[in-house]
Design an enzyme around this catalytic site. Structure first.
Site, mmCIF file in Angstrom:
data_model
loop_
_atom_site.group_PDB
_atom_site.id
_atom_site.type_symbol
_atom_site.label_atom_id
_atom_site.label_comp_id
_atom_site.label_asym_id
_atom_site.label_seq_id
_atom_site.Cartn_x
_atom_site.Cartn_y
_atom_site.Cartn_z
ATOM 1 N N CYS A 78 -2.139 7.068 4.489
ATOM 2 C CA CYS A 78 -1.503 6.287 3.430
ATOM 3 C C CYS A 78 -0.257 7.035 2.990
ATOM 4 C CB CYS A 78 -2.455 6.085 2.254
ATOM 5 S SG CYS A 78 -1.688 5.261 0.841
ATOM 6 N N GLY A 79 0.898 6.399 3.121
ATOM 7 C CA GLY A 79 2.149 7.065 2.787
ATOM 8 C C GLY A 79 2.274 7.384 1.310
ATOM 9 N N HIS A 168 -0.329 -2.237 11.121
ATOM 10 C CA HIS A 168 0.542 -3.035 10.262
ATOM 11 C C HIS A 168 1.067 -4.234 11.039
ATOM 12 C CE1 HIS A 168 0.901 0.115 7.131
ATOM 13 N NE2 HIS A 168 0.773 0.930 8.162
ATOM 14 N N GLU A 217 -2.546 -5.030 1.365
ATOM 15 C CA GLU A 217 -3.132 -3.871 2.028
ATOM 16 C C GLU A 217 -4.548 -4.155 2.508
ATOM 17 O OE1 GLU A 217 -2.717 0.220 1.065
ATOM 18 O OE2 GLU A 217 -1.251 -0.209 -0.512
ATOM 19 N N CYS A 226 3.383 0.390 -0.409
ATOM 20 C CA CYS A 226 2.663 0.921 0.749
ATOM 21 C C CYS A 226 3.651 1.739 1.564
ATOM 22 C CB CYS A 226 2.072 -0.211 1.586
ATOM 23 S SG CYS A 226 1.242 0.349 3.099
ATOM 24 N N GLY A 229 3.465 1.161 5.269
ATOM 25 C CA GLY A 229 3.970 -0.192 5.493
ATOM 26 C C GLY A 229 5.482 -0.264 5.435
#
Length: 376
Positions: A78-79, A168, A217, A226, A229
């Protein structure tokens, strides 16, 4: 007692637990999905889009991150989450700009860096563009990434899939405000085209250096941001000829700066992460008894063999390394003495006193953050 911290990156918020020293018990490091859902519940728990655990490394890096979605499922990466983790580490350890953390994740080693302005820049690694790496059943198109179209609720949508360690799908649209976001997002998340489910990003191109997306998400539904994303969106937009290799990606929670300078190299993400509050979890919300959290029953030690190496003296003994196989000083075990002191403290200290001690510790951390933010 279990201390926690709450951080957010562009409104994508997480509960963080410190476990780098191995202090978290197994029922926390391998959490029950029902407990994760309870902790992330905004009415009956702390509230958050996910739970992040900072853990000892398994493959020689500095630490390991595990992240769980609000529905209890585990995410590969997860960024926004790793930016929040980096900010948490910097706040906890007093780190200065330029500090990096080589972090093990299910998506590989990710390296966040603390910038001079307090933002976090993250080397997100190379994007995955082969269908089986995303994963997706979409075929690879002329643009060099998995592409296709789908008829969904009376509309034909163009799809482009990118893996950033997690799946994604990017869906270009003319006007973000006019789409049935919830209906399309929830349907695409679980579409059979994506066997591991997918994160969904609806993209409106403002210009070649400005992209705007709305995020659905996987495992969380609509979120304000995100990070992976945003990276996947930039990669897809670049390969589709919709953007430059560097762009501002606008999300409901705010902008991220994304760059992909080398088509054979890493994607870089820069954005903020902010402390929200620290707290102590009510013992009633722990997955098992609070006593187990505070003290793990020591396992019996094996007796040393006659071929055991010479016992180090008190001044040179390192329990963590010298006593891995068996206790090297059983008649005067430093570990047993330390555990006895802990047990004495637990027996002689009331829960209220422990909470006060934890509160003092949290207050000290908070003040140190304020002092850091006040520095010129």
């Amino acid at each position: 007692m279990l201390q926690f911290s709450k951080y957010q990156g562009l409104g994508n918020d997480f509960v963080l637990l410190e476990g780098r020293a191995g202090q978290l018990p197994p029922h926390i490091t391998e959490p029950d999905p029902n407990w994760v859902r309870q902790i992330c519940d905004r009415r009956f728990g702390i509230g958050g889009d996910g739970l992040i655990l900072a853990l000892p490394p398994q493959h020689g890096e500095e630490l390991r991150m595990r992240i769980f979605n609000a529905d209890g499922s585990e995410a590969e990466m997860c960024g926004n989450g790793i930016r929040c983790l980096a900010r948490f580490l910097a706040d906890s350890d007093g780190d200065q700009p330029g500090r990096t953390w080589r972090t093990e994740t299910m998506a590989g080693v990710i390296v966040p860096e603390l910038c001079e302005d307090g933002q976090i820049r993250v080397d997100m690694g190379q994007p995955f563009l082969e269908p089986d790496q995303v994963p997706t059943t979409l075929s690879k198109g002329r643009s060099g990434l998995p592409q296709g179209e789908i008829d969904l609720q009376g509309s034909t949508l163009q799809l482009a899939a990118v893996g950033m360690g997690n799946p994604h799908v990017v869906v270009p649209v003319q006007d973000l405000k006019s789409i049935p976001f919830d209906a399309w997002g929830s349907a695409l998340e679980i579409d059979p085209l994506f066997p591991a489910k997918t994160n969904v990003h609806f993209l409106e191109v403002i210009d070649q250096r400005t992209l705007e997306i709305r995020v659905w998400e996987r495992g969380a539904g609509p979120t304000l941001a995100c990070g992976t994303g945003a990276c996947a969106t930039l990669v897809a937009a670049k390969l589709l000829g919709l953007s430059e290799s560097e762009a501002t990606v606008k999300l409901p929670g705010g902008p991220l700066e994304i760059s992909w300078p080398d088509p054979e190299g890493s994607v870089f993400m820069t954005g903020p992460a902010v402390a929200v509050f620290d707290g102590v979890l009510n013992p009633e919300l722990l997955p098992e008894s609070g006593q187990e959290l505070r003290s793990q029953t020591p396992q019996p030690q094996e007796q040393p063999s006659s071929a055991a190496a010479a016992v180090p003296d008190n001044n040179s003994l390192d329990c963590a390394n010298d006593c891995k196989e068996t206790c090297q000083q059983q008649d005067h075990c430093l570990r047993d003495e330390a555990q006895a002191r802990v047990q004495e403290f637990l027996s002689s200290t009331s829960l209220d006193a422990m909470i006060n001690l934890a509160g003092d510790s949290l207050e000290e951390r908070t003040l140190s953050r304020f002092n850091r933010d006040d520095r010129p």
